[in-house]
Design a protein around this motif. Structure first.
Motif, short mmCIF file in Angstrom:
data_model
loop_
_atom_site.label_atom_id
_atom_site.label_comp_id
_atom_site.label_asym_id
_atom_site.label_seq_id
_atom_site.Cartn_x
_atom_site.Cartn_y
_atom_site.Cartn_z
N ASP A 264 0.84 -1.21 0.00
CA ASP A 264 0.00 0.00 0.00
C ASP A 264 0.87 1.25 0.00
O ASP A 264 1.19 1.82 1.04
CB ASP A 264 -0.93 -0.01 1.22
N LEU A 265 1.24 1.68 -1.19
CA LEU A 265 2.06 2.88 -1.37
C LEU A 265 1.26 3.97 -2.07
O LEU A 265 0.28 3.69 -2.75
CB LEU A 265 3.31 2.56 -2.21
N THR A 266 1.71 5.21 -1.90
CA THR A 266 1.08 6.35 -2.56
C THR A 266 2.13 7.23 -3.21
O THR A 266 3.13 7.60 -2.58
CB THR A 266 0.25 7.19 -1.57
N VAL A 267 1.90 7.57 -4.46
CA VAL A 267 2.71 8.57 -5.16
C VAL A 267 2.13 9.94 -4.81
O VAL A 267 0.94 10.18 -5.02
CB VAL A 267 2.67 8.36 -6.68
N PHE A 268 2.94 10.84 -4.26
CA PHE A 268 2.43 12.14 -3.84
C PHE A 268 3.23 13.32 -4.35
O PHE A 268 2.89 14.47 -4.10
CB PHE A 268 2.38 12.20 -2.30
N GLY A 269 4.31 13.05 -5.06
CA GLY A 269 5.14 14.13 -5.58
C GLY A 269 6.14 13.58 -6.58
O GLY A 269 6.02 12.44 -7.03
N GLY A 270 7.11 14.41 -6.93
CA GLY A 270 8.07 13.98 -7.93
C GLY A 270 9.47 14.45 -7.65
O GLY A 270 9.72 15.30 -6.79
N HIS A 271 10.40 13.90 -8.39
CA HIS A 271 11.80 14.31 -8.35
C HIS A 271 12.20 14.64 -9.79
O HIS A 271 11.93 15.73 -10.26
CB HIS A 271 12.65 13.17 -7.75
N MET A 272 12.77 13.68 -10.51
CA MET A 272 13.06 13.93 -11.92
C MET A 272 11.83 13.62 -12.77
O MET A 272 11.18 12.60 -12.59
CB MET A 272 14.24 13.08 -12.37
N VAL B 177 7.47 8.70 -3.27
CA VAL B 177 6.57 7.63 -2.85
C VAL B 177 6.70 7.40 -1.35
O VAL B 177 7.79 7.50 -0.78
CB VAL B 177 6.92 6.31 -3.58
N ALA B 178 5.57 7.10 -0.70
CA ALA B 178 5.54 6.76 0.72
C ALA B 178 4.47 5.72 0.95
O ALA B 178 3.62 5.48 0.08
CB ALA B 178 5.26 8.00 1.58
N GLN B 179 4.51 5.08 2.11
CA GLN B 179 3.39 4.23 2.46
C GLN B 179 2.15 5.11 2.58
O GLN B 179 2.21 6.24 3.05
CB GLN B 179 3.65 3.50 3.77
N THR B 180 1.02 4.57 2.17
CA THR B 180 -0.22 5.34 2.20
C THR B 180 -0.54 5.82 3.61
O THR B 180 -1.00 6.95 3.79
CB THR B 180 -1.37 4.50 1.64
N ASP B 181 -0.28 5.02 4.62
CA ASP B 181 -0.55 5.42 6.00
C ASP B 181 0.29 6.63 6.40
O ASP B 181 -0.16 7.46 7.20
CB ASP B 181 -0.30 4.27 6.97
N PHE B 182 1.50 6.71 5.87
CA PHE B 182 2.34 7.87 6.20
C PHE B 182 1.71 9.15 5.66
O PHE B 182 1.70 10.19 6.33
CB PHE B 182 3.75 7.70 5.62
N ILE B 183 1.17 9.09 4.46
CA ILE B 183 0.50 10.25 3.86
C ILE B 183 -0.76 10.59 4.65
O ILE B 183 -1.01 11.76 4.97
CB ILE B 183 0.15 9.97 2.39
N LYS B 184 -1.54 9.59 4.98
CA LYS B 184 -2.79 9.82 5.71
C LYS B 184 -2.52 10.42 7.09
O LYS B 184 -3.25 11.30 7.55
CB LYS B 184 -3.55 8.50 5.87
#
Length: 372
Positions: free
Chosen positions: A124-132, A241-248
């Protein structure tokens, strides 16, 4: 030849660390975090300034993260009340394992396909931003080969892992339903081996990493025929990318981080030559080495999540068989969060927009084109 293969190997051994989109991961579950849902991120929760956690455990592989380096150097992170704990990993698989097991919070250099494959397998991961957005990854061939477009790959030996969806996607765009059969994809363990294969004539084309730019430009035997980002614009290279729980559980912390990275992006675009020196010092390499890719138009960084590109990548990976069967029951939109980035962008524009209106106007337009 200007440089022998032996010299090239020495150079690449020392500085291969900057290969494009080297994959790494991270994740954690902070204590005393408020319960929230992805939907709640659009509520008043976004307006709260108190951070849920002030320390972010980050893995950026061996190639570093320019925006993060700037944010630290210029004090943007400190102003947001944030500090970074770097968690190293020696390989992409190790990085993704760190993320999946909660030993890091954020990964920025794991590419796009690796996180998506993790999501497809049930992590359960979430993409929330970018780098390159585009990592300045050159496609090379023997000198004099030339380039007419991706159609030149058809029926040829190409040293590119077909999990690099930009290339298989481009072949499908030509009308080939099975891009894996239309091209003889040859997979090597590293870019050095792929380069040597081109020089020996064992393959017709090869993809090289960001960190190979300087060495490749010093060789007489090969030429750069195109770039990863020319084959598929905004292919998304490396996502945050982070675990979805970290974003929540940490919406204010994540939003504060995005504010710092957006400011770093503005500084980068206004001071690229200065940033070359900064990044070279951080990575322990020469300025010439960094300038070879950073001052190239095909090196594009941006903290934007690039939702549309991530969705495109998911579709291509699915069609080419690189996603777990579980992907059929997964809605990738459930694993992309654009709300925190947009909230951070709006706040930064309100506070700093007048200082560089042209930049922030471009950033806003870029967001609309790549997420809506």
């Amino acid at each position: 030849m200007k440089k022998t293969i032996i010299l090239l190997a020495l150079v690449m051994t020392v500085i291969l660390s900057l290969t494009g989109c080297s994959e790494n991961t991270g994740n954690s579950t902070p204590t005393d975090a408020p319960a929230s849902t992805v939907e709640a991120l659009q509520s008043d929760e976004l307006d709260k300034k108190e951070l849920e956690t002030s320390v972010i455990r980050w893995n950026y592989g061996t190639s570093g993260n320019v925006m993060l380096a700037i944010a630290e150097k210029m004090g943007y992170l400190e102003e947001e009340g944030l500090s970074i704990e770097v968690v190293p990993a020696t390989a992409n698989a190790n990085a993704m394992a760190l993320l999946a097991t909660g030993k890091v919070d954020i990964v920025s250099n794991a590419g796009t396909s690796n996180p998506l494959q993790q999501i497809a397998s049930g992590v359960d991961l979430t993409v929330f931003g970018g780098h390159m957005v585009d990592g300045c990854m050159p496609v090379i061939a023997r000198k004099g080969t030339g380039w007419n477009g991706v159609q030149d790959f058809i029926g040829k030996k190409v040293a590119i892992n077909p999990v690099y969806f930009a290339f298989t996607g481009a072949v499908m765009d030509l009308g080939y339903e099975d891009p894996l059969s239309a091209v003889e994809w040859v997979v090597y363990t590293n870019y050095n081996d792929a380069l040597a294969a081109v020089v020996r004539g064992e393959v017709d084309y090869a993809l090289q990493g960001t960190g190979n730019m300087y060495a490749v430009t010093q060789m007489d035997e090969v030429e750069i025929v195109t770039y990863h980002g020319k084959v598929m614009p905004n292919y998304s290279c490396c996502r945050l990318v982070a675990q979805t729980d970290f974003i929540k559980n940490n919406p204010n912390t994540v939003k504060a981080l995005m504010r710092a990275l957006i400011r770093a992006q503005q500084y980068y675009e206004a001071n690229k030559k200065e940033v070359v020196a900064l990044h070279a010092e951080n990575m322990g390499v020469t300025e010439e080495y960094v300038a070879a890719f950073m001052l190239n138009e095909n090196f594009v960084i941006n903290p934007d999540p690039l939702k549309n590109s991530v969705i495109r990548a998911w579709g291509i990976l699915d069609k080419t068989g690189f996603l777990n069967e579980k992907a059929k029951n997964i809605d990738i939109l459930d694993h992309i969060n654009i709300d925190l980035y947009k909230a951070a962008l709006d706040e930064i524009i309100e506070e700093y927009g007048s200082k560089d209106p042209e930049f922030y106007e471009r950033l806003q337009k870029f967001y609309e084109e790549n997420n809506l």
